[in-house]
Design a protein around this motif. Sequence first.
Motif, PDB file in Angstrom:
ATOM      1  N   ALA A 169       1.067   3.530 -11.226  1.00  0.00           N
ATOM      2  CA  ALA A 169       0.323   3.995 -12.574  1.00  0.00           C
ATOM      3  C   ALA A 169       0.516   3.139 -13.555  1.00  0.00           C
ATOM      4  CB  ALA A 169       0.963   5.587 -12.877  1.00  0.00           C
ATOM      5  N   GLU A 170       1.778   2.460 -13.566  1.00  0.00           N
ATOM      6  CA  GLU A 170       2.043   1.661 -14.782  1.00  0.00           C
ATOM      7  C   GLU A 170       0.985   0.284 -14.605  1.00  0.00           C
ATOM      8  OE1 GLU A 170       6.082   0.478 -14.292  1.00  0.00           O
ATOM      9  OE2 GLU A 170       6.884   2.423 -14.984  1.00  0.00           O
ATOM     10  N   HIS A 171       0.674   0.183 -13.387  1.00  0.00           N
ATOM     11  CA  HIS A 171      -0.360  -1.147 -13.278  1.00  0.00           C
ATOM     12  C   HIS A 171      -2.008  -0.492 -13.406  1.00  0.00           C
ATOM     13  CE1 HIS A 171       3.541  -2.861 -12.171  1.00  0.00           C
ATOM     14  NE2 HIS A 171       3.106  -3.828 -12.510  1.00  0.00           N
ATOM     15  N   ASN A 172      -2.125   0.716 -13.734  1.00  0.00           N
ATOM     16  CA  ASN A 172      -3.344   0.975 -13.506  1.00  0.00           C
ATOM     17  C   ASN A 172      -4.088   1.006 -12.277  1.00  0.00           C
ATOM     18  OD1 ASN A 172      -3.366   1.671 -16.400  1.00  0.00           O
ATOM     19  ND2 ASN A 172      -3.709  -0.362 -16.664  1.00  0.00           N
ATOM     20  N   ILE A 173      -3.343   1.449 -11.122  1.00  0.00           N
ATOM     21  CA  ILE A 173      -3.887   1.472  -9.970  1.00  0.00           C
ATOM     22  C   ILE A 173      -3.767   2.897  -9.408  1.00  0.00           C
ATOM     23  CG2 ILE A 173      -3.376   0.886  -7.627  1.00  0.00           C
ATOM     24  CD1 ILE A 173      -2.042  -1.481  -8.554  1.00  0.00           C
ATOM     25  N   PRO A 174      -4.994   3.359  -9.171  1.00  0.00           N
ATOM     26  CA  PRO A 174      -5.288   4.939  -8.831  1.00  0.00           C
ATOM     27  C   PRO A 174      -4.509   5.282  -7.578  1.00  0.00           C
ATOM     28  CG  PRO A 174      -7.421   3.782  -8.382  1.00  0.00           C
ATOM     29  CD  PRO A 174      -6.607   2.880  -9.278  1.00  0.00           C
ATOM     30  N   ILE A 175      -4.154   6.468  -7.394  1.00  0.00           N
ATOM     31  CA  ILE A 175      -3.349   6.841  -6.402  1.00  0.00           C
ATOM     32  C   ILE A 175      -4.200   7.204  -5.024  1.00  0.00           C
ATOM     33  CG2 ILE A 175      -1.543   8.375  -5.079  1.00  0.00           C
ATOM     34  CD1 ILE A 175      -0.615   6.521  -7.509  1.00  0.00           C
ATOM     35  N   ASP A 176      -4.147   6.679  -3.921  1.00  0.00           N
ATOM     36  CA  ASP A 176      -5.078   7.016  -2.896  1.00  0.00           C
ATOM     37  C   ASP A 176      -4.199   7.638  -1.739  1.00  0.00           C
ATOM     38  OD1 ASP A 176      -6.907   7.083  -0.630  1.00  0.00           O
ATOM     39  OD2 ASP A 176      -7.366   4.954  -0.628  1.00  0.00           O
ATOM     40  N   PRO A 177      -4.402   9.027  -1.479  1.00  0.00           N
ATOM     41  CA  PRO A 177      -3.565   9.551  -0.453  1.00  0.00           C
ATOM     42  C   PRO A 177      -3.993   9.142   0.963  1.00  0.00           C
ATOM     43  CG  PRO A 177      -4.797  11.257  -1.880  1.00  0.00           C
ATOM     44  CD  PRO A 177      -5.401   9.905  -2.088  1.00  0.00           C
ATOM     45  N   ASP A 178      -4.879   8.396   1.237  1.00  0.00           N
ATOM     46  CA  ASP A 178      -4.940   7.709   2.683  1.00  0.00           C
ATOM     47  C   ASP A 178      -4.130   6.346   2.569  1.00  0.00           C
ATOM     48  OD1 ASP A 178      -6.791   9.432   3.456  1.00  0.00           O
ATOM     49  OD2 ASP A 178      -8.618   8.034   3.013  1.00  0.00           O
ATOM     50  N   LEU A 179      -3.347   5.964   1.766  1.00  0.00           N
ATOM     51  CA  LEU A 179      -2.605   5.145   1.760  1.00  0.00           C
ATOM     52  C   LEU A 179      -1.165   5.424   1.945  1.00  0.00           C
ATOM     53  CD1 LEU A 179      -3.941   2.334  -0.853  1.00  0.00           C
ATOM     54  CD2 LEU A 179      -3.954   2.141   1.786  1.00  0.00           C
ATOM     55  N   VAL A 180      -0.688   6.800   1.902  1.00  0.00           N
ATOM     56  CA  VAL A 180       0.456   7.044   1.987  1.00  0.00           C
ATOM     57  C   VAL A 180       0.567   7.982   3.554  1.00  0.00           C
ATOM     58  CG1 VAL A 180       2.048   8.999   1.025  1.00  0.00           C
ATOM     59  CG2 VAL A 180       0.507   7.683  -0.355  1.00  0.00           C
ATOM     60  N   ALA A 181       1.645   7.737   4.048  1.00  0.00           N
ATOM     61  CA  ALA A 181       1.968   8.154   5.518  1.00  0.00           C
ATOM     62  C   ALA A 181       3.443   8.711   5.417  1.00  0.00           C
ATOM     63  CB  ALA A 181       1.795   7.084   6.748  1.00  0.00           C
ATOM     64  N   PRO A 182       3.432  10.200   6.380  1.00  0.00           N
ATOM     65  CA  PRO A 182       4.819  10.776   6.467  1.00  0.00           C
ATOM     66  C   PRO A 182       5.732   9.760   7.212  1.00  0.00           C
ATOM     67  CG  PRO A 182       3.159  11.600   7.909  1.00  0.00           C
ATOM     68  CD  PRO A 182       2.370  10.645   7.137  1.00  0.00           C
ATOM     69  N   GLY A 183       6.894  10.054   7.151  1.00  0.00           N
ATOM     70  CA  GLY A 183       7.736   9.285   7.756  1.00  0.00           C
ATOM     71  C   GLY A 183       9.229   9.951   7.893  1.00  0.00           C
ATOM     72  N   ASN A 184      10.176   9.557   8.868  1.00  0.00           N
ATOM     73  CA  ASN A 184      11.539  10.141   8.798  1.00  0.00           C
ATOM     74  C   ASN A 184      12.769   9.195   8.904  1.00  0.00           C
ATOM     75  OD1 ASN A 184      11.154   9.310  11.480  1.00  0.00           O
ATOM     76  ND2 ASN A 184      11.042  11.112  12.571  1.00  0.00           N
ATOM     77  N   SER A 185      12.494   7.859   8.713  1.00  0.00           N
ATOM     78  CA  SER A 185      13.418   7.071   8.488  1.00  0.00           C
ATOM     79  C   SER A 185      13.791   6.199   9.989  1.00  0.00           C
ATOM     80  CB  SER A 185      14.822   7.521   8.054  1.00  0.00           C
ATOM     81  OG  SER A 185      14.633   7.916   6.413  1.00  0.00           O
ATOM     82  N   LEU A 186      13.040   6.841  11.003  1.00  0.00           N
ATOM     83  CA  LEU A 186      13.373   6.328  12.251  1.00  0.00           C
ATOM     84  C   LEU A 186      12.141   5.061  12.531  1.00  0.00           C
ATOM     85  CD1 LEU A 186      14.079   9.338  14.481  1.00  0.00           C
ATOM     86  CD2 LEU A 186      15.693   7.882  13.213  1.00  0.00           C
ATOM     87  N   THR A 187      12.477   4.081  13.412  1.00  0.00           N
ATOM     88  CA  THR A 187      11.584   3.107  13.628  1.00  0.00           C
ATOM     89  C   THR A 187      10.190   3.602  14.268  1.00  0.00           C
ATOM     90  OG1 THR A 187      13.397   1.710  14.392  1.00  0.00           O
ATOM     91  CG2 THR A 187      11.309   0.835  15.042  1.00  0.00           C
ATOM     92  N   ILE A 188      10.316   4.737  14.937  1.00  0.00           N
ATOM     93  CA  ILE A 188       9.216   5.271  15.592  1.00  0.00           C
ATOM     94  C   ILE A 188       7.877   5.673  14.457  1.00  0.00           C
ATOM     95  CG2 ILE A 188      10.156   7.644  15.926  1.00  0.00           C
ATOM     96  CD1 ILE A 188       7.599   5.841  18.068  1.00  0.00           C
ATOM     97  N   SER A 189       8.621   6.173  13.281  1.00  0.00           N
ATOM     98  CA  SER A 189       7.484   6.740  12.447  1.00  0.00           C
ATOM     99  C   SER A 189       6.996   5.592  11.716  1.00  0.00           C
ATOM    100  CB  SER A 189       8.451   7.585  11.567  1.00  0.00           C
ATOM    101  OG  SER A 189       9.264   6.844  10.696  1.00  0.00           O
ATOM    102  N   GLY A 190       7.301   4.329  11.954  1.00  0.00           N
ATOM    103  CA  GLY A 190       6.906   3.084  11.349  1.00  0.00           C
ATOM    104  C   GLY A 190       5.515   3.071  11.862  1.00  0.00           C
ATOM    105  N   LYS A 191       5.810   3.077  13.370  1.00  0.00           N
ATOM    106  CA  LYS A 191       4.724   2.879  14.317  1.00  0.00           C
ATOM    107  C   LYS A 191       3.533   3.914  14.214  1.00  0.00           C
ATOM    108  CE  LYS A 191       7.511   0.469  17.834  1.00  0.00           C
ATOM    109  NZ  LYS A 191       8.079   0.350  19.152  1.00  0.00           N
ATOM    110  N   GLU A 192       4.222   4.943  14.189  1.00  0.00           N
ATOM    111  CA  GLU A 192       3.052   6.149  14.026  1.00  0.00           C
ATOM    112  C   GLU A 192       2.126   5.993  12.650  1.00  0.00           C
ATOM    113  OE1 GLU A 192       5.735   9.578  14.203  1.00  0.00           O
ATOM    114  OE2 GLU A 192       5.818   9.423  16.466  1.00  0.00           O
ATOM    115  N   ALA A 193       2.817   5.506  11.560  1.00  0.00           N
ATOM    116  CA  ALA A 193       2.299   5.328  10.365  1.00  0.00           C
ATOM    117  C   ALA A 193       0.634   4.224  10.370  1.00  0.00           C
ATOM    118  CB  ALA A 193       3.139   4.834   9.125  1.00  0.00           C
ATOM    119  N   VAL A 194       1.230   3.167  11.116  1.00  0.00           N
ATOM    120  CA  VAL A 194       0.224   2.237  11.580  1.00  0.00           C
ATOM    121  C   VAL A 194      -0.750   2.910  12.180  1.00  0.00           C
ATOM    122  CG1 VAL A 194      -0.373  -0.029  12.858  1.00  0.00           C
ATOM    123  CG2 VAL A 194       1.873   0.278  11.300  1.00  0.00           C
ATOM    124  N   GLU A 195      -0.575   3.551  13.265  1.00  0.00           N
ATOM    125  CA  GLU A 195      -1.615   4.421  13.941  1.00  0.00           C
ATOM    126  C   GLU A 195      -2.597   5.237  13.036  1.00  0.00           C
ATOM    127  OE1 GLU A 195      -2.134   7.389  17.771  1.00  0.00           O
ATOM    128  OE2 GLU A 195      -0.206   6.668  17.247  1.00  0.00           O
TER     129      GLU A 195
END
Length: 844
Positions: A169-195
Motif C-alpha cells: 500500500a505504501e508503494h501504491n500497489i493494489p492488493i491481488d488475492p490471487d497472489l496470496v497463498a495459505p501456508g503452515n511454515s512447513l516445506t510442503i506448504s511452499g510446494k503447494e503454494a507454487v501449485e
Amino acid sequence: MQLQSYPRKRPTIGLLIDNIATPEGAHQTRMWAIVAAAAEKMDVNLVCFLGGVLGGYAPLNEFEYQRNAVYGLATPHNIDGIIISSTIGTLIPYEQFLEFCRNLHPLPVVSLGTPLPGIPSIVVQHDIMHDLVAHFIEVHGHRRIGFIRGSETSSVAEKRYHAYLKTLAEHNIPIDPDLVAPGNSLTISGKEAVELFLDKRGLRPHQDIQAVIAASDNMALGAMEALLERDIHVPDEIAIAGIDDIEPARIAIPSLTTVRYDLQEMGCQAVKTLLALIAGQQVPEATMIPKAELVLRQSCGCFYQMLKQAAETPIDVSAPSLEQAIVAQRDRIITDLEQALSPLAKRGYPAAEWSAQIVDTFIESLSAKKAFPSPFLYALDNILRHTAKESDDALVWHKATSVLSHYTLPYLKDGSLTWIVELWHKARLLIGTTKHQREMQQKLVAEQQAETLRDVCEALFTTFDLASLMESIACQLPRLGIGKCFVSLYDHEMPRHQPGSPSEWARLVLAYEENARKQLETGGIRYPTSQLIPYDLLSQERRYHLLVDSLYFSEQLFGFIVFDAGPPERAVYAPLRTQISAALKVAFLQQGYRRAEQNLARSNQELEQFTYISSHDLQEPLRMVNSYLQLLERRYWGQLDADADEFINFATGGASRMQDLIKDLLQYSRIITHGKPFVPTDFNRVLQQALINLDAELSASSAQVSFDTLPMVLADELQMIQLFQNLIGNAIQFRSEQPPEIHIGAQRGNGEWQFSVRDNGIGIDSEYFDYIFVIFQRLNSGDPYSGTGIGLALCKKIIERHDGHIWVESEPGQGATFYFTIPIREQEYGLRTRSGEPPKYQIH
C-alpha cells in the motif's frame, strides 16, 4: 499429595520446543543450541522438553500429537522456570496459546518470539517484513509479488502478512488475492503454494507473478524447489525470499535471500530474563531485540552484500607506498574488518582481536615483500582453525579478505607488487581448503555417528522383552556419547486426546548415569511423574543438560525418556526415541503373547479336565439312566398303555442321543489338544483307511466311489482319516433316491493342495453354506438323516488346524461338492513333492 521440589544446588530452567532434528526444525535446533550455551555459561541446569506443535497434525505421522505429553511434565517439582518457544503455538489460536502459557503457573514463564500480555516476552523490535518487500519493489522493480502466509492462528505470521500488505500500500500497489497463498511454515506448504499459483490460478511466471516472499524460510525453500522442478529459473523468472536465515537457506542453490534476526541475543536475553524472574526481580513485559538484518543472496537477483560493500569503500591513496598506506589507515581497516567479522563476534569469537592481528601480520608481510612464507597466512590459518564451523563462515572470511585486498588495489599498478595478488590467491585457497576440510570432517563424523546409530538401533530392534530391552539401552546408548538415561513407563495407558496431561504416576524401569546402571526394584520404582526423575537418582554435584521426549507407538503412549543431551544439532534423539518406542511395543506384544500363552495353557488344562469329566463323570450316570430305561422297556413294554410305551421309547432314544453328543463333543475338543505332529502323509493311504472304516455304510447304500491319485502332504494322518470319513459319510447319509456316486479329487495351485469330495445327493441351499459348519447345527432332523450335527464342524476344525480353508458348492437336488485346502510345506521340511500310490480298497 504434597511433593517437595528437587534439592537443587543451582537454578534449573526448562525449555519447551518442537520439531528439532527435522528439516523444518533448523530454526528451533539453533535456538536450543543458543539457550543451551547460555545456560552453560551461566552455570544453570537446563531441561529441554521436546514435543511437537500444539494442535498440529503431521501428514506422515498422525499420532505426532503424542509427543506433546512431555509439556505436561514441566512442573515446579523439577524446574524453577521455563522458556517457551513460540513455534509450538503456531497452529493454535493466539488466545489458546496464551492460556497454555498461563496454565504453567506458578512457574515463572518467558515467551520466546511471541509477545504475550502479563508474560515477559523476548520479541524482535523491527518490522522484519517491511524491508524485504520494499527491496523487491525499489531495487528489483517487482510489482507482482506473491506471498505465502504462515498459520493464520500465529500472531507472528499474521504480523508478517499485514506488513506485506502495508508495504504494498505504501508503494501504491493494489492488493491481488490471487497472489496470496495459505501456508503452515512447513516445506510442503511452499510446494503447494507454487501449485496453487501456477496450476490452479494460472499465473504466468515473470508476467503475472514476478517474485514470491514466504513468511518462513522453510516455505520459501519448498517454493524454490517446486519452481526448479518445473524448470522455472530463480531469480530470472521468479525471485524468492524468506525469513529466519536457517542453515538450509545458506547452502541452497541458489542461496536464499532472507531476513536474519539476532537469535543469539534472543536466546541469551531469554535465559537472563528467566533467571531474574526466578530471583524475584522485576523484568520488563517485553524485551526488544535490535533491528533485523536483510541478507541479500542469489535467489532475489542480488550480488553478495560483501562485494557491494567492498566496491563502495573509499580509499586514501595519498601515501607514497602500500606499506605506508596500510600503516596510516590501520585503525580504519581494523574497523572495516570487525564489521565483516561481526557474525563471528555474535557467536562469541574475538573479532576485534583477530582483526588487529590480521592487519598487523599483513603489515609484517609487506615488509618481507613475499607471498610465502607469510606471517599473514600463518595468522589466518591459525584463526581459521577456530572457526569454519557453519556454512557461511567461509563467506565471512572471504568478505574480510576482500575488505583488506580492496585497500591494496590502487598500488598494484607497480609491477613489483604482483606477489600481493599471489598472497590473496593463497589466502582464498587457504579459506577454501579449510572450509573443505571442515566439511569433510563433519561428514566423516556424521557418517560414523550414523553407523553407530544403525548398530544401536539394530541391537534394540532384536530385543523382545522389557528386561532385555532396558539392558540393551544401558549398554548401547553410551556408544553415542549419552552419559545419562532414564526410562519411565506410565502406570496406565493414556487416553488418546489428552496430550499434555501425562499419567500422575510412572515406574522408572531404567536409570544409568556416568555409564553405571543403577539397581532398581523388581518392576521398577513407582514415583510421581511431576518429579520427572526420582529425587535421589539424579546427581546434583555437576550441572546437567537433559532432554525429555515421549515414548509412544501409534495411539499407545508408554511413558517418557530422559537423555543426557549432547550438542543439540546431533540427529540421534529422534531416531532413538522412535526405535525405543517400537522396541517397547514389541516387548509389550511379546509380554501379551506370553500372557496369552499362559491363558491358553490354563484353558487347555481346563479343557482337559472337562474332557475327563465328559468321558467319565457325565457318561457314568447317563449309562445308568439308559440301562434302567432299557430294563423298564423290556419288563413293561405292552403292559402299560400306548402312551407309556411311546414315552419309554422317547426317553431311551434321548439318552442314546445324549451319549452320542457327549462322544462327539469329546472328539471335537480333542482336535487341538490331542492332535499329532504334521508328518509326510500319503493321502491315498488315508483315503483307503477311511473307506475301510465306512465299509458297512458303503455296502448298505450301494455307493460307488471314484478317486484321483492323491498327493503326499504334511498333515496329521489320523485327523485326515477322520476328515475323509466324515465327508464321505456325509455324502452317504444325505443321498437322494439314486445310489450315491462319490468322487474324491485333488489339484495343486497357489502354494496349496485343493481337495474335493463330490456327490449326487440331495444338495444344499446356498443360504445355509456357512450354517452347516457350525457345531450342533443340522438342516435335517430325524430319520433318515440321523446325527448330532457335529461332523462338518469337526471337519472345519481339522482344516483350520492345518491352516487351510473348507467350503461347499451346491444346489438343491444337484448334489454337493465339499472343497478344502492344505498349504504346501514340502520345501520347508525337505519333502519331495510326489503322488503316492492309489488306494487298494476297491468298491464294486
